[in-house]
Design a protein around this motif. Structure first.
Motif, PDB file in Angstrom:
ATOM      1  N   LEU A 131      -2.665 -61.929 -16.821  1.00  0.00           N
ATOM      2  CA  LEU A 131      -2.688 -62.135 -15.375  1.00  0.00           C
ATOM      3  C   LEU A 131      -1.669 -61.224 -14.708  1.00  0.00           C
ATOM      4  O   LEU A 131      -0.686 -60.822 -15.329  1.00  0.00           O
ATOM      5  CB  LEU A 131      -2.349 -63.590 -15.044  1.00  0.00           C
ATOM      6  N   ARG A 132      -1.916 -60.903 -13.448  1.00  0.00           N
ATOM      7  CA  ARG A 132      -0.972 -60.072 -12.706  1.00  0.00           C
ATOM      8  C   ARG A 132       0.369 -60.789 -12.611  1.00  0.00           C
ATOM      9  O   ARG A 132       0.436 -62.014 -12.598  1.00  0.00           O
ATOM     10  CB  ARG A 132      -1.509 -59.770 -11.315  1.00  0.00           C
ATOM     11  N   ARG A 133       1.420 -60.006 -12.516  1.00  0.00           N
ATOM     12  CA  ARG A 133       2.764 -60.579 -12.461  1.00  0.00           C
ATOM     13  C   ARG A 133       3.095 -61.007 -11.039  1.00  0.00           C
ATOM     14  O   ARG A 133       3.199 -60.184 -10.137  1.00  0.00           O
ATOM     15  CB  ARG A 133       3.787 -59.561 -12.966  1.00  0.00           C
ATOM     16  N   ILE A 134       3.250 -62.290 -10.848  1.00  0.00           N
ATOM     17  CA  ILE A 134       3.622 -62.834  -9.552  1.00  0.00           C
ATOM     18  C   ILE A 134       4.944 -63.561  -9.696  1.00  0.00           C
ATOM     19  O   ILE A 134       5.413 -63.821 -10.807  1.00  0.00           O
ATOM     20  CB  ILE A 134       2.555 -63.811  -9.009  1.00  0.00           C
ATOM     21  N   LYS A 135       5.559 -63.895  -8.576  1.00  0.00           N
ATOM     22  CA  LYS A 135       6.801 -64.646  -8.616  1.00  0.00           C
ATOM     23  C   LYS A 135       6.499 -66.124  -8.884  1.00  0.00           C
ATOM     24  O   LYS A 135       5.418 -66.612  -8.568  1.00  0.00           O
ATOM     25  CB  LYS A 135       7.555 -64.510  -7.281  1.00  0.00           C
ATOM     26  N   PHE A 136       7.468 -66.817  -9.456  1.00  0.00           N
ATOM     27  CA  PHE A 136       7.290 -68.252  -9.703  1.00  0.00           C
ATOM     28  C   PHE A 136       6.977 -68.968  -8.398  1.00  0.00           C
ATOM     29  O   PHE A 136       6.183 -69.906  -8.376  1.00  0.00           O
ATOM     30  CB  PHE A 136       8.547 -68.841 -10.342  1.00  0.00           C
ATOM     31  N   HIS A 137       7.584 -68.529  -7.298  1.00  0.00           N
ATOM     32  CA  HIS A 137       7.383 -69.174  -6.000  1.00  0.00           C
ATOM     33  C   HIS A 137       5.919 -69.130  -5.577  1.00  0.00           C
ATOM     34  O   HIS A 137       5.478 -69.938  -4.749  1.00  0.00           O
ATOM     35  CB  HIS A 137       8.252 -68.500  -4.935  1.00  0.00           C
ATOM     36  N   ALA A 138       5.158 -68.189  -6.149  1.00  0.00           N
ATOM     37  CA  ALA A 138       3.738 -68.083  -5.810  1.00  0.00           C
ATOM     38  C   ALA A 138       2.962 -69.314  -6.275  1.00  0.00           C
ATOM     39  O   ALA A 138       1.870 -69.593  -5.764  1.00  0.00           O
ATOM     40  CB  ALA A 138       3.138 -66.820  -6.418  1.00  0.00           C
ATOM     41  N   LEU A 139       3.497 -70.062  -7.242  1.00  0.00           N
ATOM     42  CA  LEU A 139       2.842 -71.297  -7.667  1.00  0.00           C
ATOM     43  C   LEU A 139       2.868 -72.319  -6.528  1.00  0.00           C
ATOM     44  O   LEU A 139       1.941 -73.117  -6.376  1.00  0.00           O
ATOM     45  CB  LEU A 139       3.524 -71.878  -8.912  1.00  0.00           C
ATOM     46  N   ARG A 140       3.929 -72.287  -5.746  1.00  0.00           N
ATOM     47  CA  ARG A 140       4.031 -73.156  -4.562  1.00  0.00           C
ATOM     48  C   ARG A 140       2.966 -72.752  -3.544  1.00  0.00           C
ATOM     49  O   ARG A 140       2.270 -73.602  -2.983  1.00  0.00           O
ATOM     50  CB  ARG A 140       5.434 -73.028  -3.972  1.00  0.00           C
ATOM     51  N   HIS A 141       2.827 -71.436  -3.317  1.00  0.00           N
ATOM     52  CA  HIS A 141       1.798 -70.953  -2.406  1.00  0.00           C
ATOM     53  C   HIS A 141       0.400 -71.272  -2.936  1.00  0.00           C
ATOM     54  O   HIS A 141      -0.526 -71.523  -2.160  1.00  0.00           O
ATOM     55  CB  HIS A 141       1.928 -69.439  -2.211  1.00  0.00           C
ATOM     56  N   THR A 142       0.262 -71.247  -4.253  1.00  0.00           N
ATOM     57  CA  THR A 142      -1.026 -71.545  -4.867  1.00  0.00           C
ATOM     58  C   THR A 142      -1.447 -72.980  -4.570  1.00  0.00           C
ATOM     59  O   THR A 142      -2.591 -73.253  -4.195  1.00  0.00           O
ATOM     60  CB  THR A 142      -0.967 -71.332  -6.397  1.00  0.00           C
ATOM     61  N   CYS A 143      -0.513 -73.905  -4.720  1.00  0.00           N
ATOM     62  CA  CYS A 143      -0.795 -75.310  -4.427  1.00  0.00           C
ATOM     63  C   CYS A 143      -1.258 -75.471  -2.980  1.00  0.00           C
ATOM     64  O   CYS A 143      -2.260 -76.131  -2.697  1.00  0.00           O
ATOM     65  CB  CYS A 143       0.444 -76.161  -4.688  1.00  0.00           C
ATOM     66  N   ALA A 144      -0.532 -74.844  -2.059  1.00  0.00           N
ATOM     67  CA  ALA A 144      -0.868 -74.959  -0.637  1.00  0.00           C
ATOM     68  C   ALA A 144      -2.222 -74.329  -0.334  1.00  0.00           C
ATOM     69  O   ALA A 144      -3.039 -74.901   0.393  1.00  0.00           O
ATOM     70  CB  ALA A 144       0.219 -74.298   0.202  1.00  0.00           C
ATOM     71  N   SER A 145      -2.468 -73.135  -0.882  1.00  0.00           N
ATOM     72  CA  SER A 145      -3.720 -72.429  -0.581  1.00  0.00           C
ATOM     73  C   SER A 145      -4.934 -73.175  -1.118  1.00  0.00           C
ATOM     74  O   SER A 145      -5.978 -73.249  -0.460  1.00  0.00           O
ATOM     75  CB  SER A 145      -3.678 -71.015  -1.157  1.00  0.00           C
ATOM     76  N   LEU A 146      -4.811 -73.765  -2.309  1.00  0.00           N
ATOM     77  CA  LEU A 146      -5.930 -74.508  -2.875  1.00  0.00           C
ATOM     78  C   LEU A 146      -6.212 -75.774  -2.064  1.00  0.00           C
ATOM     79  O   LEU A 146      -7.368 -76.167  -1.884  1.00  0.00           O
ATOM     80  CB  LEU A 146      -5.653 -74.864  -4.330  1.00  0.00           C
TER      81      LEU A 146
END
Length: 276
Positions: free
Chosen positions: A204-219
């Protein structure tokens, strides 16, 4: 008034870090305009000079930060990679993905923060700069458990007890998630030795850990969840912050939802034209 507002664009913040944001200056302008309006109504001035300053903000809008997040398919690839290559950290990463909690907040969780009866986790503290502080919002909040997260964390608590006996620890670790030595997790180790390596294994592409927070919100937004509920779960000071960050993800949703006005029945099953 114009000169005053223009000076604000070049004024440092009180703590000397950066400039005043455009949104902050707009708030100042709004208060100033309100004062001027009162003065005009009282007959002290003939017109509100602050009401004609909107053009000062043209071309000076705050740049929005790009919000990076995983798609649904990427989330599933990531989850499978964690379970395969870093199973010890599966409860940790699932908590981040399902709750949208920040990295420091997940690291600072304690077993007593879990409420399986009422189905929530209490976010009461965070690791920041190597010390424990209050969450970024300055107040505690509740984030609700999904069924899967509840089961995984319940199993995690059982494994904690077994690990205590196996390793001969006198006491249970203080933290919900801990190192193999029973101590608090190290933020750099989590990022570099676990998170980034899992991304590599999953290709998978390298993202920041904080992107998991954005992932939760976006989903959640994609699923049509209530934006106020999302704001409270993320711990944003105001719903405006949530809208500024994720509002663009809702544009397509709004376009599709407006079509419901043409339906013979309302979404709740009642006729919109008044007929049952």
């Amino acid at each position: 008034v114009k000169a005053f507002l223009e000076r604000l664009f070049d004024t440092d913040k009180a703590n000397g870090k950066g400039k005043l944001s455009v949104s902050t200056i707009k708030v100042i302008k709004a208060y100033l305009s309100s004062i001027m309006t009162e003065a005009r109504w009282d007959g002290q001035i003939e017109a509100n000079p602050a009401a004609q300053t909107g053009r000062l903000f043209k071309g000076k809008q705050s740049k929005k930060k790009d919000v990076d997040f995983f798609t649904w398919d990427e989330v599933k690839l990531f989850e499978e990679a964690v379970k395969k290559h870093a199973p010890r950290y599966w409860p940790f990463f699932l908590t981040a993905l399902r709750t949208g909690a920040r990295l420091g907040e997940v690291m600072a969780l304690k077993p007593g923060d879990l409420d399986f009866v009422n189905g929530f986790i209490s976010i009461e503290r965070t690791f920041s700069g190597g010390r424990i502080t209050t969450p970024k919002s300055g107040k505690t909040r509740r984030v609700y458990l999904t069924g899967e997260l509840r089961d995984v964390l319940d199993g995690h608590l059982t494994k904690r007890k077994a690990e205590k006996v196996k390793k001969g620890w006198k006491e249970m670790p203080e933290w919900l998630f801990y190192s193999e030595a029973g101590t608090a997790l190290d933020v750099n180790n989590i990022r570099k030795q676990v998170f980034y390596k899992v991304l590599e294994k999953a290709k998978l592409r390298r993202i920041k850990f904080h992107a998991l927070r954005h992932t939760c919100a976006s989903l959640r937004i994609s699923a049509g969840h209530n934006i106020k509920d999302i704001q409270e779960q993320l711990g944003h000071h105001s719903i405006q912050i949530t809208m500024d960050t994720y509002g663009h993800l809702m544009e397509g949703e709004h376009r599709s939802q407006v079509e419901e006005l043409d339906m013979a029945e309302a979404p709740n099953g009642k006729a919109v034209n008044g007929n049952d």
